[in-house]
Design a protein around this motif. Structure first.
Motif, PDB file in Angstrom:
ATOM      1  N   TRP A 363     -26.373  88.932 -26.645  1.00 53.18           N
ATOM      2  CA  TRP A 363     -27.051  89.347 -27.881  1.00 53.18           C
ATOM      3  C   TRP A 363     -26.056  89.316 -29.036  1.00 53.18           C
ATOM      4  O   TRP A 363     -24.924  89.793 -28.921  1.00 53.18           O
ATOM      5  CB  TRP A 363     -27.621  90.761 -27.740  1.00 53.18           C
ATOM      6  CG  TRP A 363     -28.439  91.175 -28.937  1.00 53.18           C
ATOM      7  CD1 TRP A 363     -29.763  90.980 -29.138  1.00 53.18           C
ATOM      8  CD2 TRP A 363     -27.953  91.845 -30.109  1.00 53.18           C
ATOM      9  NE1 TRP A 363     -30.152  91.475 -30.356  1.00 53.18           N
ATOM     10  CE2 TRP A 363     -29.049  92.014 -30.981  1.00 53.18           C
ATOM     11  CE3 TRP A 363     -26.695  92.303 -30.510  1.00 53.18           C
ATOM     12  CZ2 TRP A 363     -28.937  92.623 -32.217  1.00 53.18           C
ATOM     13  CZ3 TRP A 363     -26.575  92.916 -31.744  1.00 53.18           C
ATOM     14  CH2 TRP A 363     -27.693  93.069 -32.585  1.00 53.18           C
ATOM     15  N   ARG A 364     -26.489  88.762 -30.153  1.00 57.86           N
ATOM     16  CA  ARG A 364     -25.639  88.704 -31.338  1.00 57.86           C
ATOM     17  C   ARG A 364     -26.433  89.235 -32.521  1.00 57.86           C
ATOM     18  O   ARG A 364     -27.620  88.890 -32.707  1.00 57.86           O
ATOM     19  CB  ARG A 364     -25.150  87.286 -31.615  1.00 57.86           C
ATOM     20  CG  ARG A 364     -24.425  86.652 -30.438  1.00 57.86           C
ATOM     21  CD  ARG A 364     -23.639  85.442 -30.870  1.00 57.86           C
ATOM     22  NE  ARG A 364     -22.465  85.840 -31.647  1.00 57.86           N
ATOM     23  CZ  ARG A 364     -21.835  85.050 -32.516  1.00 57.86           C
ATOM     24  NH1 ARG A 364     -22.317  83.854 -32.765  1.00 57.86           N
ATOM     25  NH2 ARG A 364     -20.781  85.480 -33.156  1.00 57.86           N
ATOM     26  N   GLY A 365     -25.774  90.056 -33.320  1.00 55.95           N
ATOM     27  CA  GLY A 365     -26.440  90.708 -34.429  1.00 55.95           C
ATOM     28  C   GLY A 365     -26.699  89.779 -35.603  1.00 55.95           C
ATOM     29  O   GLY A 365     -26.227  88.635 -35.653  1.00 55.95           O
ATOM     30  N   SER A 366     -27.412  90.306 -36.580  1.00 61.49           N
ATOM     31  CA  SER A 366     -27.747  89.516 -37.771  1.00 61.49           C
ATOM     32  C   SER A 366     -26.547  89.308 -38.680  1.00 61.49           C
ATOM     33  O   SER A 366     -26.622  88.535 -39.633  1.00 61.49           O
ATOM     34  CB  SER A 366     -28.867  90.223 -38.545  1.00 61.49           C
ATOM     35  OG  SER A 366     -28.468  91.547 -38.910  1.00 61.49           O
ATOM     36  N   ASN A 367     -25.433  89.991 -38.399  1.00 60.20           N
ATOM     37  CA  ASN A 367     -24.228  89.837 -39.221  1.00 60.20           C
ATOM     38  C   ASN A 367     -23.274  88.792 -38.658  1.00 60.20           C
ATOM     39  O   ASN A 367     -22.122  88.706 -39.082  1.00 60.20           O
ATOM     40  CB  ASN A 367     -23.486  91.178 -39.322  1.00 60.20           C
ATOM     41  CG  ASN A 367     -23.002  91.675 -37.973  1.00 60.20           C
ATOM     42  OD1 ASN A 367     -23.619  91.388 -36.945  1.00 60.20           O
ATOM     43  ND2 ASN A 367     -21.913  92.429 -37.965  1.00 60.20           N
ATOM     44  N   THR A 368     -23.722  88.005 -37.682  1.00 58.55           N
ATOM     45  CA  THR A 368     -22.826  87.053 -37.016  1.00 58.55           C
ATOM     46  C   THR A 368     -22.995  85.626 -37.509  1.00 58.55           C
ATOM     47  O   THR A 368     -22.417  84.704 -36.923  1.00 58.55           O
ATOM     48  CB  THR A 368     -23.067  87.083 -35.500  1.00 58.55           C
ATOM     49  OG1 THR A 368     -24.414  86.690 -35.229  1.00 58.55           O
ATOM     50  CG2 THR A 368     -22.812  88.474 -34.942  1.00 58.55           C
ATOM     51  N   ASN A 369     -23.795  85.427 -38.525  1.00 58.67           N
ATOM     52  CA  ASN A 369     -24.039  84.074 -39.010  1.00 58.67           C
ATOM     53  C   ASN A 369     -22.740  83.390 -39.418  1.00 58.67           C
ATOM     54  O   ASN A 369     -21.947  83.935 -40.190  1.00 58.67           O
ATOM     55  CB  ASN A 369     -25.009  84.094 -40.202  1.00 58.67           C
ATOM     56  CG  ASN A 369     -26.402  84.550 -39.807  1.00 58.67           C
ATOM     57  OD1 ASN A 369     -26.794  84.391 -38.653  1.00 58.67           O
ATOM     58  ND2 ASN A 369     -27.146  85.112 -40.746  1.00 58.67           N
ATOM     59  N   GLY A 370     -22.543  82.175 -38.879  1.00 64.43           N
ATOM     60  CA  GLY A 370     -21.355  81.404 -39.232  1.00 64.43           C
ATOM     61  C   GLY A 370     -20.091  81.847 -38.516  1.00 64.43           C
ATOM     62  O   GLY A 370     -19.016  81.308 -38.776  1.00 64.43           O
ATOM     63  N   LYS A 371     -20.209  82.820 -37.611  1.00 63.95           N
ATOM     64  CA  LYS A 371     -19.035  83.309 -36.872  1.00 63.95           C
ATOM     65  C   LYS A 371     -19.219  83.025 -35.396  1.00 63.95           C
ATOM     66  O   LYS A 371     -20.256  83.356 -34.817  1.00 63.95           O
ATOM     67  CB  LYS A 371     -18.845  84.809 -37.110  1.00 63.95           C
ATOM     68  CG  LYS A 371     -18.586  85.146 -38.574  1.00 63.95           C
ATOM     69  CD  LYS A 371     -18.537  86.643 -38.808  1.00 63.95           C
ATOM     70  CE  LYS A 371     -18.324  86.956 -40.281  1.00 63.95           C
ATOM     71  NZ  LYS A 371     -18.355  88.404 -40.546  1.00 63.95           N
ATOM     72  N   GLN A 372     -18.213  82.409 -34.809  1.00 66.11           N
ATOM     73  CA  GLN A 372     -18.311  82.017 -33.415  1.00 66.11           C
ATOM     74  C   GLN A 372     -18.286  83.239 -32.504  1.00 66.11           C
ATOM     75  O   GLN A 372     -17.637  84.237 -32.798  1.00 66.11           O
ATOM     76  CB  GLN A 372     -17.172  81.069 -33.042  1.00 66.11           C
ATOM     77  CG  GLN A 372     -17.256  79.709 -33.743  1.00 66.11           C
ATOM     78  CD  GLN A 372     -16.156  78.774 -33.287  1.00 66.11           C
ATOM     79  OE1 GLN A 372     -15.213  79.187 -32.628  1.00 66.11           O
ATOM     80  NE2 GLN A 372     -16.284  77.505 -33.632  1.00 66.11           N
ATOM     81  N   GLY A 373     -18.963  83.132 -31.374  1.00 63.43           N
ATOM     82  CA  GLY A 373     -18.988  84.205 -30.396  1.00 63.43           C
ATOM     83  C   GLY A 373     -20.025  83.925 -29.335  1.00 63.43           C
ATOM     84  O   GLY A 373     -20.921  83.088 -29.523  1.00 63.43           O
TER      85      GLY A 373
END
Length: 410
Positions: A363-373
């Motif tokens: 799960w990745r939050g809405s603040n992860t746009n453009g950030k790898q993970g």
């Protein structure tokens, strides 16, 4: 290995050449005259004129002083170098040896001994390096290449070298870990495939029944209301059966796919905190991020120090990635029999209503746009803390993100 052997040979050859060159210079210097004997001859004559008793032992270049008769021709037939001088009414034959030997034979021997000693010591050091460092390293130099190809079965020979013993042991542990992970991955994939094939086969039976009933109903083959009710009920049962199979598939798909090995024991919290602080102080200083560590009292913690270090590193890496880079702080508190370690960072953009999901896998939050993970960092943290009989939770307040690891006191 061959290159180092060539270096040893080159060193020996260079030392031999240097020794031969210095010997040549010393031998050449020994054959030259300095004229110093003239000075000592004048000293002898001066002392003879003064009526003193003179001995050749008092001089360096003088080898003999003889009182001669002017009519004695044999007195002038000497195989040594000499001069004739007159003092008073008498003639003296003063023999000398004016070869310059720079400390003579002793200097020559000393220089050769020094060169031999340097050669032997240098050769001993090179052979020691060859035996204790180059040879062990050469034996393991192919290991990374073999690991990259997936050749994980051949164990490394034990090495008791003080330089590479622990390194070789660590590499062999890594090989065993990779081999174990590969085997587990294979077994997991095999089990998953078997399970999916089995469930797929099981689904076909109720699915076929539903298709047959639907075709019969479409053609109007059943007109009896009681029979229709029976068919409708059978369709519902088959649908429920398919639903159970689907739930089982979903359950297997959501099972833990990462194995965690934790070695719990008692250790001091400072052991972990000091390691984390020393690593991130230098790293964050390059980014211009301030790392603040609150004063705390040390205590015994139950768990795995390496795994707790991994948890704190994951939390701090998230703080670096998703914070504003201004400040990251580590604070401490106590709650019943637990020590709480909280990593706090500024610039949190995650909505508070998403907090319930940040520890879920992938799960990745809405603040992860453009950030790898991968969405696995905090999931792994939760699994590790649970394995150490601890817990982990997060909170957001006034633009600050708080992630707290709950460590059980010993």
């Amino acid at each position: 290995m061959k290159s180092f052997d060539k270096l040893i040979v080159f060193f020996v050859v260079i030392m031999i050449v240097l020794t031969a060159s210095v010997d040549h210079i010393l031998l050449k210097d020994r054959g030259e005259t300095s004229g110093y004997y003239l000075v000592e001859v004048n000293r002898v004559k001066h002392r003879l004129d003064a009526g003193e008793k003179v001995s050749a032992d008092d001089f360096t270049a003088i080898t003999g002083i003889y009182d001669i008769d002017a009519d004695d021709e044999a007195a002038f037939d000497s195989k040594r170098e000499y001069v004739i001088c007159k003092s008073g009414d008498r003639l003296y034959r003063i023999e000398y040896d004016d070869k310059t030997e720079n400390g003579s034979r002793r200097s020559f021997v000393a220089v050769n001994i020094a060169f031999i000693a340097v050669t032997v010591i240098g050769l001993a050091v090179l052979l020691y390096l060859r035996s204790k460092m180059i040879k062990p390293f050469n034996r393991i130099s192919e290991l990374p290449y073999e690991l990259s190809k997936g050749n994980l079965t051949d164990p490394l020979k034990e090495d008791k070298s003080r330089y590479f013993g622990k390194f070789v042991w660590g590499l062999d542990m890594l090989r065993e870990k990779l081999e174990s992970s590969k085997q587990k991955e294979f077994e997991h994939a095999k089990a998953e495939k078997t399970m999916i094939l089995s469930l797929s086969h099981d689904i076909k039976t109720p699915l076929s029944s539903i298709k047959l009933y639907s075709k019969a109903l479409a053609r109007g083959l059943y007109t009896d209301p009681q029979k229709l009710d029976e068919i409708y009920g059978s369709i519902g049962e088959k649908a429920d059966e398919i639903e159970r199979y689907l739930e089982e598939i979903i359950k297997h798909s959501s099972d833990d796919f990462i194995s965690f090995e934790v070695e719990n024991r008692d250790y001091y919290l400072s052991q972990v905190i000091d390691s984390v602080e020393s690593f991130y102080q230098s790293k964050l200083s390059l980014n211009g991020t301030e790392l603040t560590l609150e004063n705390y009292t040390d205590c015994l913690i139950y768990g795995d120090p390496d795994r707790l270090t991994e948890v704190l590193q994951n939390i701090i890496e998230n703080a670096i990635k998703y914070g504003d880079g201004k400040n990251i702080s580590i604070v401490f508190s106590d709650e019943e029999d637990c020590r709480l370690v909280t990593v706090k960072n500024s610039g949190c953009e995650l909505p508070k209503n998403e907090l319930d999901h940040i520890f879920d896998s992938f799960w990745r939050g809405s603040n992860t746009n453009g950030k790898q993970g991968s969405g696995l960092g905090l999931y792994i943290c939760r699994r590790l803390m649970n394995s150490m009989h601890g817990d982990i939770f997060a909170d957001i307040n006034d633009g600050y993100m708080f992630v707290t690891a709950v460590c059980r006191k010993s």
